[in-house]
Design a protein around this motif. Sequence first.
Motif, short mmCIF file in Angstrom:
data_model
loop_
_atom_site.label_atom_id
_atom_site.label_comp_id
_atom_site.label_asym_id
_atom_site.label_seq_id
_atom_site.Cartn_x
_atom_site.Cartn_y
_atom_site.Cartn_z
N GLU A 87 0.90 -1.50 -0.30
CA GLU A 87 0.14 -0.14 -0.12
C GLU A 87 0.98 1.17 0.48
O GLU A 87 0.77 2.20 -0.85
N ASN A 88 2.42 1.53 0.13
CA ASN A 88 2.97 2.56 0.38
C ASN A 88 3.63 2.52 -1.11
O ASN A 88 4.48 3.95 -0.86
N TYR A 89 3.32 2.04 -1.91
CA TYR A 89 3.99 2.16 -3.10
C TYR A 89 3.01 1.77 -4.29
O TYR A 89 3.06 2.08 -5.86
N GLN A 90 1.76 1.88 -3.77
CA GLN A 90 1.07 1.90 -4.92
C GLN A 90 1.23 3.11 -5.65
O GLN A 90 1.60 4.56 -4.85
N ASN A 91 0.13 3.38 -6.65
CA ASN A 91 -0.09 4.83 -8.02
C ASN A 91 1.31 5.56 -8.03
O ASN A 91 1.28 6.43 -7.60
N LYS A 92 2.36 4.66 -8.03
CA LYS A 92 3.51 4.85 -8.36
C LYS A 92 4.15 4.92 -9.92
O LYS A 92 5.36 5.46 -10.27
N GLY A 93 3.63 4.01 -10.20
CA GLY A 93 3.61 3.27 -11.96
C GLY A 93 4.49 2.01 -11.81
O GLY A 93 5.13 0.78 -12.65
N ILE A 94 4.70 1.44 -10.22
CA ILE A 94 5.90 0.19 -9.49
C ILE A 94 5.21 -1.30 -10.37
O ILE A 94 5.47 -1.89 -11.12
N GLY A 95 3.55 -1.33 -10.58
CA GLY A 95 3.12 -2.25 -10.50
C GLY A 95 2.52 -2.52 -12.05
O GLY A 95 3.11 -3.81 -13.02
N ARG A 96 3.03 -1.21 -12.93
CA ARG A 96 2.60 -1.34 -14.07
C ARG A 96 4.26 -1.87 -14.76
O ARG A 96 4.51 -2.86 -15.60
N LYS A 97 5.56 -1.24 -14.02
CA LYS A 97 6.71 -1.99 -14.52
C LYS A 97 6.87 -3.01 -14.09
O LYS A 97 7.90 -4.33 -14.50
N ALA A 98 6.47 -3.74 -13.02
CA ALA A 98 6.60 -4.80 -12.39
C ALA A 98 6.20 -5.89 -13.85
O ALA A 98 6.22 -7.11 -14.12
N SER A 132 -4.85 -3.22 -20.70
CA SER A 132 -4.37 -2.17 -21.04
C SER A 132 -2.30 -2.33 -21.29
O SER A 132 -1.89 -2.17 -22.20
N PHE A 133 -2.27 -4.59 -21.19
CA PHE A 133 -1.79 -5.59 -21.86
C PHE A 133 -1.54 -5.94 -22.46
O PHE A 133 -0.95 -6.68 -22.64
N GLY A 134 -3.18 -5.93 -22.57
CA GLY A 134 -3.42 -6.71 -23.78
C GLY A 134 -4.54 -7.89 -23.23
O GLY A 134 -4.46 -8.58 -23.92
N PHE A 135 -3.95 -8.33 -22.40
CA PHE A 135 -4.98 -9.36 -21.56
C PHE A 135 -6.36 -8.99 -21.87
O PHE A 135 -7.38 -7.63 -21.92
N VAL A 136 -7.64 -9.71 -22.33
CA VAL A 136 -8.45 -9.56 -22.96
C VAL A 136 -9.69 -10.78 -21.88
O VAL A 136 -9.59 -11.82 -21.68
N ASP A 137 -10.58 -10.07 -22.11
CA ASP A 137 -11.97 -11.35 -20.71
C ASP A 137 -12.62 -12.08 -21.50
O ASP A 137 -12.50 -12.19 -22.58
N MET A 147 -12.89 -13.06 -13.38
CA MET A 147 -13.35 -12.86 -14.21
C MET A 147 -11.69 -13.03 -14.51
O MET A 147 -10.95 -12.85 -13.90
N ILE A 148 -11.73 -14.29 -15.79
CA ILE A 148 -10.66 -14.39 -16.01
C ILE A 148 -10.16 -13.67 -17.46
O ILE A 148 -10.68 -13.59 -17.96
N ALA A 149 -9.20 -13.45 -17.12
CA ALA A 149 -8.22 -12.88 -18.35
C ALA A 149 -7.12 -13.24 -19.69
O ALA A 149 -6.43 -13.66 -18.65
N ILE A 150 -7.18 -13.13 -20.02
CA ILE A 150 -5.89 -14.15 -21.08
C ILE A 150 -5.35 -13.17 -22.11
O ILE A 150 -6.07 -12.39 -22.54
N ILE A 151 -3.84 -12.95 -21.78
CA ILE A 151 -2.94 -13.51 -22.95
C ILE A 151 -2.29 -14.63 -24.19
O ILE A 151 -2.13 -14.83 -23.97
N LYS A 152 -3.16 -14.14 -25.59
CA LYS A 152 -2.56 -15.13 -26.56
C LYS A 152 -0.91 -15.23 -26.90
O LYS A 152 -0.93 -13.79 -27.21
#
Length: 153
Positions: A87-98, A132-137, A147-152
């Motif tokens: 929680e102390n590191y959210q909303n800083k772009g870390i999750g996106r890069k990870a 935004s990473f290409g996962f499709v429900d 919900m299950i989302a996949i990237i082929k």
Amino acid sequence: MQKEIYHKMNITLTDVDKNNYEEVCDLSVAEDQYDYVSENMWSLVESKFNPSYQTRAICLDGKPVGFFMWVPKTKGKISIWRFMVDENYQNKGIGRKALLLALDEIRQTDGLEEIEICYNPNNPVAKDFYASFGFVDVGMDEDGDDMIAIIKI
């Protein structure tokens, strides 16, 4: 401004081992996110009894700030079961890069055909974030909870 600072910092994925597992177990999401993710300690216990489960600490300048666990579901499918940023590191772009780093690593798997992730459909951020990473429900899981989302590949 702070988001840009974190983009310049060193975000890496490292194995969870005897040197960092306690720090990983101490990480926590915000209280309003408790229903969306299991505790890291539980995931690490699962991984010790299931050697094919892969765990990674999300590190910021070498310090664990988040956690991943992914598992092979079939020969051609890997499912990301756990993904959290403290929680102390959210909303800083870390999750996106990870997540980009995790997807790059998972894509190195021989014979991989798809990557799956599940999320609580009541989580207001998850759908757009994963899309935004290409996962499709593709529909709800067998329990009707996630919900299950996949990237082929």
